[in-house]
Motif scaffolding. Sequence first.
Motif, PDB file in Angstrom:
ATOM      1  N   THR A 123       0.823  -1.208   0.000  1.00  0.00           N
ATOM      2  CA  THR A 123       0.000   0.000   0.000  1.00  0.00           C
ATOM      3  C   THR A 123       0.855   1.255   0.000  1.00  0.00           C
ATOM      4  N   THR A 132       0.883   4.036  -2.959  1.00  0.00           N
ATOM      5  CA  THR A 132       0.617   5.438  -2.620  1.00  0.00           C
ATOM      6  C   THR A 132       1.817   6.309  -2.976  1.00  0.00           C
ATOM      7  N   VAL A 144       2.014   7.023  -6.769  1.00  0.00           N
ATOM      8  CA  VAL A 144       1.169   8.091  -7.328  1.00  0.00           C
ATOM      9  C   VAL A 144       1.576   9.460  -6.783  1.00  0.00           C
ATOM     10  N   ILE A 166      -6.266   7.249  -5.577  1.00  0.00           N
ATOM     11  CA  ILE A 166      -5.922   6.140  -6.463  1.00  0.00           C
ATOM     12  C   ILE A 166      -4.875   5.256  -5.801  1.00  0.00           C
ATOM     13  N   GLY A 167      -3.886   5.913  -5.170  1.00  0.00           N
ATOM     14  CA  GLY A 167      -2.852   5.141  -4.473  1.00  0.00           C
ATOM     15  C   GLY A 167      -3.417   4.377  -3.292  1.00  0.00           C
ATOM     16  N   MET A 168      -4.307   5.042  -2.535  1.00  0.00           N
ATOM     17  CA  MET A 168      -4.813   4.432  -1.320  1.00  0.00           C
ATOM     18  C   MET A 168      -5.964   3.471  -1.588  1.00  0.00           C
ATOM     19  N   VAL A 196      -6.282   1.010  -3.593  1.00  0.00           N
ATOM     20  CA  VAL A 196      -5.944  -0.408  -3.703  1.00  0.00           C
ATOM     21  C   VAL A 196      -5.673  -0.993  -2.328  1.00  0.00           C
ATOM     22  N   ASP A 197      -5.541  -0.139  -1.308  1.00  0.00           N
ATOM     23  CA  ASP A 197      -5.230  -0.617   0.035  1.00  0.00           C
ATOM     24  C   ASP A 197      -6.224  -1.673   0.498  1.00  0.00           C
ATOM     25  N   VAL A 254      -5.645  -4.782  -1.263  1.00  0.00           N
ATOM     26  CA  VAL A 254      -4.416  -5.434  -0.833  1.00  0.00           C
ATOM     27  C   VAL A 254      -4.662  -6.166   0.485  1.00  0.00           C
ATOM     28  N   ILE A 255      -5.369  -5.509   1.418  1.00  0.00           N
ATOM     29  CA  ILE A 255      -5.650  -6.147   2.710  1.00  0.00           C
ATOM     30  C   ILE A 255      -6.437  -7.445   2.489  1.00  0.00           C
ATOM     31  N   GLU A 286      -4.212 -10.117   0.573  1.00  0.00           N
ATOM     32  CA  GLU A 286      -3.189 -10.720   1.425  1.00  0.00           C
ATOM     33  C   GLU A 286      -3.827 -11.714   2.386  1.00  0.00           C
ATOM     34  N   ALA A 341      -9.649   1.432   9.577  1.00  0.00           N
ATOM     35  CA  ALA A 341      -8.537   2.209   9.041  1.00  0.00           C
ATOM     36  C   ALA A 341      -9.046   3.431   8.281  1.00  0.00           C
ATOM     37  N   ASN A 342     -10.169   3.255   7.569  1.00  0.00           N
ATOM     38  CA  ASN A 342     -10.631   4.369   6.744  1.00  0.00           C
ATOM     39  C   ASN A 342     -11.376   5.429   7.532  1.00  0.00           C
TER      40      ASN A 342
END
Lengths: 357, 533
Positions: free
Chosen positions: A294, A298, A301, B431-433, B435-436, B439-440, B443, B473-474
Amino acid sequence: MGLQIIKPDTKIDFIGAKGKAFIVSAVLILLGLGSLIMNGGPKYGIDFAGGIVVQVKFDKKVDVKAVKGALEDAKLPGLVVQSFGHDDDNEILLRTSSSEISSSEVRDNISAGLESGLKGTGFEIQRLEMVGPKVGADLRTKAIEALYFAVLLIAIYISGRFEQRWFAAAIMAGGLFAGISALQLLGMSTTVLIFGALFITVGLCWYLKLNYALGAIVALIHDILITVGIFSLLGKEFDLTIIAALLTIIGYSLNDTIIVFDRIRENLLGKISDSLAETINISINQTLSRTILTSGTTLLVVAALFALGGGVIHDFALALLIGVGVGTYSSIFVASPILLGFGPSAIGDDREEAEAA
Amino acid sequence: MNGSLRWKIILTLLVVVFGVAYLLPSLPAVQNSGMASILPDDKISLGLDLKGGIHLTLGVDMDKAMDNNLARMGDDLKAVAREEGVIVLKPKVLKGERIEAVLLKEAQKEKLEKLVKDSFGNLTILSTAVKPDGKVTYVFAPTPEYKKYLTKLTMDQAIKTIRNRIDQFGVAEPDIRKQQGNRIQVQLPGMQDPERAIKIIGKTAHLEFKLVDEGADLEKAQKGIVAPGREVTVIRHRLPDGSYVEKPIVLKKDAMLTGEYITDAQTRFDQFNQPYVTLNFNSRGARIFERVTGENIKRQMAIVLDGKVYSAPTIQDKIAGGRASITGSYTTDEAHDLAIVLRAGSLPAPVKILEQRTVGPSLGQESIDKGISAAIAGSVLVLIFMLAYYGFAGFVADVVLVLNVVLILAGLAAFGATLTLPGIAGIILTIGMAVDANVIIFERIREELRRGLTAKAAIVEGYSRATLTILDANITTVIAAVILYQFGTGPVRGFAVTLTLGILTSMFTAIFVTRILFELYTSKRAADAPLNI
């Protein structure tokens, strides 16, 4: 199965490295604080300090010195000239104080000065921002309040959610509010207020044994201090967008910390090890893959934003870049060791209470 | 396919349709095509930092407004008292929001105090002092409630006046709103001439007609020696070369007529093509004007705007019909702007510019272009990475990532939120976050697969265990964003909005939609088939 960066059986001793991590963090924080003290506090941009900023785009390459020379007679108090954005943008940023001169005079004087001093070079005033001293001071107070409320609400949320101790969380909120009101009544400066608020928050977390909240908050204070410190070291200015970046970093850093804490809590309930240190270590290793992925996407980008986003957004992206990196590090090396250091955690207490009952 | 999955798919498709429908109107290619008529009207509105334009924070001079109000109250008091036969000298406004009035005869003390109590409930008597000569000095102050009321009234009136002026200036989509305290925020998108906008907005436009004291000694007046009831100011003349000279002029202090009776103001041109401004008075103003001009034939009358004399024509005859004109030496633009401020009415107090931000349109376009290229570069990197790292699951994550961006943009349009430069940064960060969450989950599924679960069981277990973690988390990020929204202005708010929207949509896409795709994928395969994750 796809690729794997972290092998499933990875067992890195993060908790064992906490001494080294502590030194790294301490050095970074002290360097930053030292720089802040040397500079007499953070370097405020016009949002907070007041003043006038003018962004000028030229149609060909110009020298900062040439621009300075052209504007020598333009009667602009405290004029600062610096290049802006990428080199091939040919952009210059001018700063001047606003107390003695109006923004329209500044615009006229700059136009006249550049026309006569840099003959044959076309230019365009792209942006002019004027912030009066009163508005600047208000924005500064508001920004500090925002950071303070963010820390407070998040502390309450974590305490309530993680340890099911909403009552303790409410006591903390009340204590913090009372403490800050008292400091305000004594007429303390905002700087004292921030440090007071942080001190009270950390103290109350410790006293009420809200150890998850304590770990998370110390980690985010750590991240903010380091980001602010590096900004000061690099001579960057603080403005509204940097505060936005700092609040985002708070959110992001906690996001990371909570993922690790969540796993610790799950593993404590599942009793995978008798030792708290080992449980924490296993939990960090289990979530390591996610943490790195992650943060990686992040950072990817944010780096794109830093490189391609343009001059106006450049420092904002830089703050995020630093903050996301430090936030990832702190959730592993700062938040978890603190949870260990102040254990046994609330879950142990709950169990004891349950057994006693 | 079981029933609940079918409903989930229908819901998702509805969201996708909604998203696309709200996104399309913001694309320039769609706006000019026939499709525009069947799509929603909501477009993403761009902030000033992207569109170019002016942002102003104005401070209304409350002290001055209060003084003006008190002066008016004092005049009222004097007039009402006179009707009752009580003689009060012209009241004076003192510092600290007080008025001083002098009563000529001590014997009328009770009568005056009763009158104040009955008709001026908003005033309280602070002190009275009886002088040896029988005069009584009163000091009055407005009550706190009345002060509050006056403050609100002043702000409302100032906002209304500014809105009127801007409307007449012809700016598309101006945004004028009250800020805390005595501040007003004005946003003028696309406006490229800040000087002129500021001049129009900032003019108090207090118009007065005053008699000129023709017999006064100008030389003495310039040294500051003027008779009581007189004042010195300047009159401006434009020379043929376009420059101006200012000459002193002495006026009688009391205004014969003020701008509050004006119903309309227009720019016209005389036979030499010189611009002038015509005024129309309402019936009351017309009556006063007729009387005043009738009483002062062959005398000079000065037309004073904000303390400056525009012209001082000699009254030739009694003017009936409620029309007057201000000739003077100004350019067409100046005459036009003068007509605007006169038509829109005067500000209750002077305003001061506390904050000004002007962004040119070329910089705005450049910011958009750079933001878009950064977003595309960042997204492509993330898309490739996810595909390479998670295989099929990465493809699923990529699909919902694209959907996520569509939903953020559609959400901005649907909620009428403003996209700002930091807002673009917020989208890129999301956009970066985004996929978090995936990913969680992924995994977790990998862990469950390693423990020996089948693909289907691992998916069920992975989702159920990861969901709470993701919510926790969010929520902290949402807390930070909400606070940002509360404290921030303009661009920072835009960032907070996109960040919050991004978190909400990414939770929907990453938890809900990906699961549907996984269930569809596994439902067609053998129970023990491996999962590419």
